[in-house]
Scaffold this motif. Structure first.
Motif, PDB file in Angstrom:
ATOM      1  N   HIS A 109      68.639 -68.888  93.824  1.00  0.00           N
ATOM      2  CA  HIS A 109      68.914 -68.283  92.704  1.00  0.00           C
ATOM      3  C   HIS A 109      67.639 -68.317  92.251  1.00  0.00           C
ATOM      4  O   HIS A 109      67.039 -67.141  91.426  1.00  0.00           O
ATOM      5  N   HIS A 113      64.842 -65.079  90.737  1.00  0.00           N
ATOM      6  CA  HIS A 113      64.204 -65.140  89.307  1.00  0.00           C
ATOM      7  C   HIS A 113      62.496 -64.719  89.664  1.00  0.00           C
ATOM      8  O   HIS A 113      61.851 -64.097  88.934  1.00  0.00           O
ATOM      9  N   SER A 134      64.883 -70.352  82.243  1.00  0.00           N
ATOM     10  CA  SER A 134      66.067 -69.991  81.886  1.00  0.00           C
ATOM     11  C   SER A 134      67.133 -71.183  81.144  1.00  0.00           C
ATOM     12  O   SER A 134      66.326 -72.144  80.743  1.00  0.00           O
ATOM     13  N   ASP A 301      70.759 -63.248  84.576  1.00  0.00           N
ATOM     14  CA  ASP A 301      71.199 -63.321  85.903  1.00  0.00           C
ATOM     15  C   ASP A 301      71.831 -62.208  86.528  1.00  0.00           C
ATOM     16  O   ASP A 301      72.675 -61.610  85.811  1.00  0.00           O
TER      17      ASP A 301
HETATM   18 ZN    ZN Z   1      69.203 -67.554  86.042  1.00  0.00          ZN
END
Ligand code: ZN
Ligand code: KG4
Length: 339
Positions: A109, A113, A134, A301
């Motif tokens: 993940h 980003h 985040s 996200d």
């Molecule tokens: Zn995130």
């Protein structure tokens, strides 16, 4: 190459179709109900993912005017995040992979980003400095290519988004508090109170935000023993936001200068913050660096960034070699090398 991407690492259920690095659809369903609990309840998050994942994936195919039979590979976020949430997306993706005989590409993940600036702007060149900021992560990366990057520094305690959210909660705001602090700050004076900027002058790229949270708690109880801070809430928000933005921007710019890198990208939910975007732009201009600010859809996200990166990964080896369905979902973040 058509990639169907699925992302469910936290409280957003997302699916996207990417065709030759172009986003054909990008569907996100956010779980709003966590607000009433003051933060994400992991068990409720994973249950909610199971309820909507089928319809979100179906919608992403419909929006892209693509049939599952036209898909060449599935991409899914496998780590880091809430394990229960990650497992919903991963198991759904594994099921599709088995049923349709499709390769399955597990994606980190945070890497999603890191490269969201490249998704936003294909002309962006390496090397670049990427700030990922985040609710769960705050790190600066030196990125040499899609396969080669290093963590220059990370938070040693809370993430910046976590600080925004926890401080907002102290100020009586609902979750997630980051966007609410951003909004309130527009009417406040950032010089109202100087909150601490931890590790700002340290010779590294690490962050620390838990002390700021404590400083706000003491500030409120000392200045407003009766809890009547409401009249100053916009000023407090603006001062807190200035403290967080100050550290994020100065460390990122310092990294760019230190490594003589002229491209800067920010990603992750906090990169939606208006003051962070404006200040980073001003400071990047001052050192002659190019700043890419991903659009809001790619800051939060989303599955588009997962599919985009999966396509890059698929160039590393034969797509049919992405056939390992035994990967385990992990909460572990990307760690910096000891420096
Ligand atoms: Zn995130
Ligand atoms: O990347 P993200 O959607 O989920 C995680 O992976 O954590 O980031 C969510 C975080 C939350 O902490 C939220 O408060 C913060 O991003 N956030 C903001 C803003 N929009 C979202 N923080 C400050 N200002 C904003 N405008």
């Amino acid at each position: 190459m058509n990639i169907l991407a699925i992302e469910s690492s936290c409280d957003d259920t997302a699916a996207a179709v990417i065709e030759n690095s172009k986003v054909k659809s990008n569907v996100i369903s956010s779980q709003k109900f966590h607000g009433e609990y003051g933060g994400i309840v992991p068990e409720l998050a994973s249950r909610s993912h199971t309820q909507v994942i089928y319809s979100i994936v179906k919608k992403s195919l419909e929006d892209a005017k693509t049939k599952i039979n036209d898909i060449d590979a599935i991409a899914v976020t496998s780590s880091p995040g809430l394990v229960g949430s990650l497992m919903v997306g991963s198991n759904f993706a594994k099921g599709l992979s088995i049923k349709y005989g499709l390769p399955l590409i597990p994606i980190n993940h945070i890497e999603g980003h890191i490269f969201s600036g490249n998704l936003e702007d294909p002309t962006l060149e390496f090397p670049l400095i990427s700030l990922v900021v985040s609710g769960g992560h705050t790190s600066i990366f030196k990125v040499n290519s899609f396969n080669d990057y290093e963590v220059l520094g990370s938070t040693i305690d809370d993430a910046a988004g976590e600080a925004f959210d926890k401080i907002a909660k102290m100020l009586g705001m609902t979750y997630p508090g980051g966007p609410l602090i951003d909004k309130a700050s527009k009417n406040g004076d950032p010089e109202f109170h100087k909150f601490p900027r931890p590790l700002l002058d340290k010779d590294n790229f690490n962050f620390s935000f838990s002390g700021l949270k404590t400083a706000v708690r003491y500030f409120l109880s000392n200045r407003y023993p009766d809890g009547d801070f409401e009249k100053d809430v916009d000023n407090i928000c603006a001062s807190v936001q200035r403290a967080i933005v100050d550290v994020l921007v100065k460390k990122t710019i310092k990294a760019a200068q230190n490594y003589k890198i002229k491209n800067i990208v920010i990603g992750g939910g906090v990169s939606a913050n208006s003051e962070l975007r404006d200040t980073m732009k001003n400071e990047a201009d001052k050192i002659g660096a190019r700043l890419v600010l991903p659009s809001m859809d790619y800051c939060i996200d989303n599955a588009a960034m997962i599919g985009f990166l999966a396509e890059e990964k698929s160039k590393e080896k034969d797509i049919n070699e992405f056939n390992d369905l035994t990967f385990v979902c992990s909460p572990a973040p990307i760690r910096a090398k000891q420096r």
